[in-house]
Design a protein around this motif. Structure first.
Motif, PDB file in Angstrom:
ATOM      1  N   SER A 188       0.836  -1.194   0.000  1.00  0.00           N
ATOM      2  CA  SER A 188       0.000   0.000   0.000  1.00  0.00           C
ATOM      3  C   SER A 188       0.872   1.244   0.000  1.00  0.00           C
ATOM      4  O   SER A 188       2.022   1.234   0.458  1.00  0.00           O
ATOM      5  N   GLN A 189       0.305   2.328  -0.533  1.00  0.00           N
ATOM      6  CA  GLN A 189       0.983   3.618  -0.528  1.00  0.00           C
ATOM      7  C   GLN A 189      -0.066   4.708  -0.702  1.00  0.00           C
ATOM      8  O   GLN A 189      -1.205   4.439  -1.101  1.00  0.00           O
ATOM      9  N   THR A 190       0.332   5.949  -0.403  1.00  0.00           N
ATOM     10  CA  THR A 190      -0.568   7.086  -0.606  1.00  0.00           C
ATOM     11  C   THR A 190      -0.170   7.762  -1.917  1.00  0.00           C
ATOM     12  O   THR A 190       0.667   8.665  -1.944  1.00  0.00           O
ATOM     13  N   LEU A 191      -0.776   7.309  -2.999  1.00  0.00           N
ATOM     14  CA  LEU A 191      -0.413   7.745  -4.338  1.00  0.00           C
ATOM     15  C   LEU A 191      -0.500   9.256  -4.492  1.00  0.00           C
ATOM     16  O   LEU A 191       0.367   9.883  -5.109  1.00  0.00           O
ATOM     17  N   LEU A 192      -1.545   9.857  -3.919  1.00  0.00           N
ATOM     18  CA  LEU A 192      -1.750  11.291  -4.108  1.00  0.00           C
ATOM     19  C   LEU A 192      -0.773  12.135  -3.305  1.00  0.00           C
ATOM     20  O   LEU A 192      -0.649  13.343  -3.558  1.00  0.00           O
ATOM     21  N   ASP A 193      -0.066  11.520  -2.360  1.00  0.00           N
ATOM     22  CA  ASP A 193       1.030  12.216  -1.699  1.00  0.00           C
ATOM     23  C   ASP A 193       2.308  12.134  -2.542  1.00  0.00           C
ATOM     24  O   ASP A 193       3.102  13.073  -2.575  1.00  0.00           O
ATOM     25  N   ILE A 194       2.479  10.995  -3.196  1.00  0.00           N
ATOM     26  CA  ILE A 194       3.666  10.802  -4.045  1.00  0.00           C
ATOM     27  C   ILE A 194       3.567  11.656  -5.302  1.00  0.00           C
ATOM     28  O   ILE A 194       4.524  12.336  -5.700  1.00  0.00           O
ATOM     29  N   ILE A 195       2.389  11.633  -5.932  1.00  0.00           N
ATOM     30  CA  ILE A 195       2.119  12.425  -7.136  1.00  0.00           C
ATOM     31  C   ILE A 195       0.807  13.174  -6.887  1.00  0.00           C
ATOM     32  O   ILE A 195      -0.279  12.623  -7.110  1.00  0.00           O
ATOM     33  N   PRO A 196       0.858  14.394  -6.386  1.00  0.00           N
ATOM     34  CA  PRO A 196      -0.356  15.105  -5.964  1.00  0.00           C
ATOM     35  C   PRO A 196      -1.163  15.678  -7.121  1.00  0.00           C
ATOM     36  O   PRO A 196      -1.317  16.884  -7.269  1.00  0.00           O
ATOM     37  N   ASN A 197      -1.655  14.775  -7.966  1.00  0.00           N
ATOM     38  CA  ASN A 197      -2.426  15.182  -9.137  1.00  0.00           C
ATOM     39  C   ASN A 197      -3.509  14.152  -9.392  1.00  0.00           C
ATOM     40  O   ASN A 197      -3.212  13.031  -9.818  1.00  0.00           O
ATOM     41  N   PRO A 198      -4.772  14.475  -9.163  1.00  0.00           N
ATOM     42  CA  PRO A 198      -5.844  13.486  -9.377  1.00  0.00           C
ATOM     43  C   PRO A 198      -6.044  13.118 -10.839  1.00  0.00           C
ATOM     44  O   PRO A 198      -6.739  12.141 -11.139  1.00  0.00           O
TER      45      PRO A 198
END
Length: 366
Positions: A185-195
């Protein structure tokens, strides 16, 4: 390597070998790579890894932007040429590389592999190998028809500690494997903050996001450790965050039956605290990788009341991946995770998504 052994398990550490796969002549190489797709993974991980590689080097950079490719190329001494995607397809700079590494959005992998096959170049393709089973199968056929090697970039398979654990399992260190438990698991929107990023676009990522990008790690690493293949899947998925509206698996859990009778149960999420682990439980003991998949590994082995923890000096998994592939090419040897191996993962992921959608078990490769 540091270790914390207890009586009885020390012997399991005997034979730990760094690069036991090396077969090419000591003076062979290097294999020259064209890197296709200059996103953060290529610039932050792959280029530094290749700078430290013994058997491989980056000589060509390929991007949609000529300016970007030239700007990045200026920072790396080994890079001779910077070309656009169109120029790559036209065969420009083909004399400056021996193999390609594809790290574009999933749904674009096929076109670059097909061009490389037409040019007689070997292909190292990031996982997952494509967005759908049909496109992955076309990649396999293109490379087989052109008689060029195709390998999928499963970096866990070339990590020295993972390879040692595989040998321990084969030697009966934990008895007969019974089941595997994995999480990624990871927080994708923290890594790449673009929806609006491509991993949240089903036209580019494929069947979904969490299983395609993260769940593939426990699936494939378990396959490698146990020499087993998936035959049936069950699954559940949910998406709640508005950024995940177009993909079904912000959160996912799946169970895969392997052909040796082992059951893999795994969870994967692109919107959860970063955590990775893989546990293989046997009739006599267990192996636990924690952390497992985020570019570092540590291994704990337990059998009865005995336990040993192995925390090796970390090998750069991308350096190992490239040099393993280069070694196979230089020695004219078969690659491990070839195209048909990768295709089976895509078939399994399709089955996982269909199982979540239908609520029923789905056969892999039906």
């Amino acid at each position: 390597m540091t270790e914390t052994p207890t009586a009885g398990l020390e012997s399991l550490l005997d034979g730990y070998a760094y690069r036991a796969w090396r077969t090419a002549d000591e003076d062979a190489g290097p294999v020259r790579f064209a890197l296709i797709g200059l996103g953060w993974w290529t610039t932050d991980q792959v280029l530094p890894a290749l700078e430290d590689a013994a058997l491989s080097e980056a000589t060509v950079l390929v991007s949609g932007s000529a300016e970007k490719a030239e700007r990045i190329a200026a920072d790396w001494e080994s890079v001779e040429r910077a070309v656009t995607y169109d120029e790559f397809h036209a065969g420009e700079a083909a004399d400056a590389y021996d193999a390609i590494y594809v790290c574009t959005p999933n749904a674009y992998h096929l076109e670059y592999a097909e061009t490389a096959a037409d040019l007689g170049k070997a292909v190292l393709c990031e996982k997952p190998m494509e967005a759908t089973v049909e496109r992955a199968a076309r990649m396999v056929e293109a490379c087989e028809d052109a008689d060029v090697p195709l390998m999928v970039g499963y970096r866990m398979q070339t990590d020295p500690l993972v390879r040692h654990a595989r040998e321990l399992i084969r030697a009966g260190a934990i008895g007969e494997p019974v089941h595997a438990l994995g999480n990624n698991s990871q927080t994708l929107l923290d890594i790449i903050p673009n929806p609006d990023q491509w991993r949240l676009d089903p036209d580019l990522t494929g069947y979904g996001t969490s299983v395609m990008d993260l769940g593939i790690y426990p699936l494939n690493t378990t396959r490698f450790l146990l020499d087993a293949d998936p035959v049936r899947a069950r699954a559940a998925m949910d998406s709640r965050h508005e950024a995940f509206d177009e993909v079904p698996d912000e959160r996912s859990a799946f169970t895969v039956t392997l052909d040796d009778g082992t059951l893999l149960t795994a969870t994967a999420s692109q919107n959860a605290h970063g955590a990775t682990s893989l546990r293989i439980v046997g009739t006599d003991g267990e192996l636990l990788f924690e952390p497992a998949f985020h570019m570092e590994t540590a291994l704990r082995i337990r059998r009865g009341d005995d336990e040993v923890t192995v925390e090796p000096d970390q090998a750069n998994q991308m350096t190992e991946l490239f040099d393993y592939f280069a070694d196979r090419l230089l020695a004219d040897a078969d690659v491990g995770a070839d195209g048909r191996h990768g295709l089976l993962d895509i078939e399994a992921i399709r089955a996982v998504h269909e199982a979540a959608e239908t609520g029923s078990a789905v056969d892999v490769g039906r």
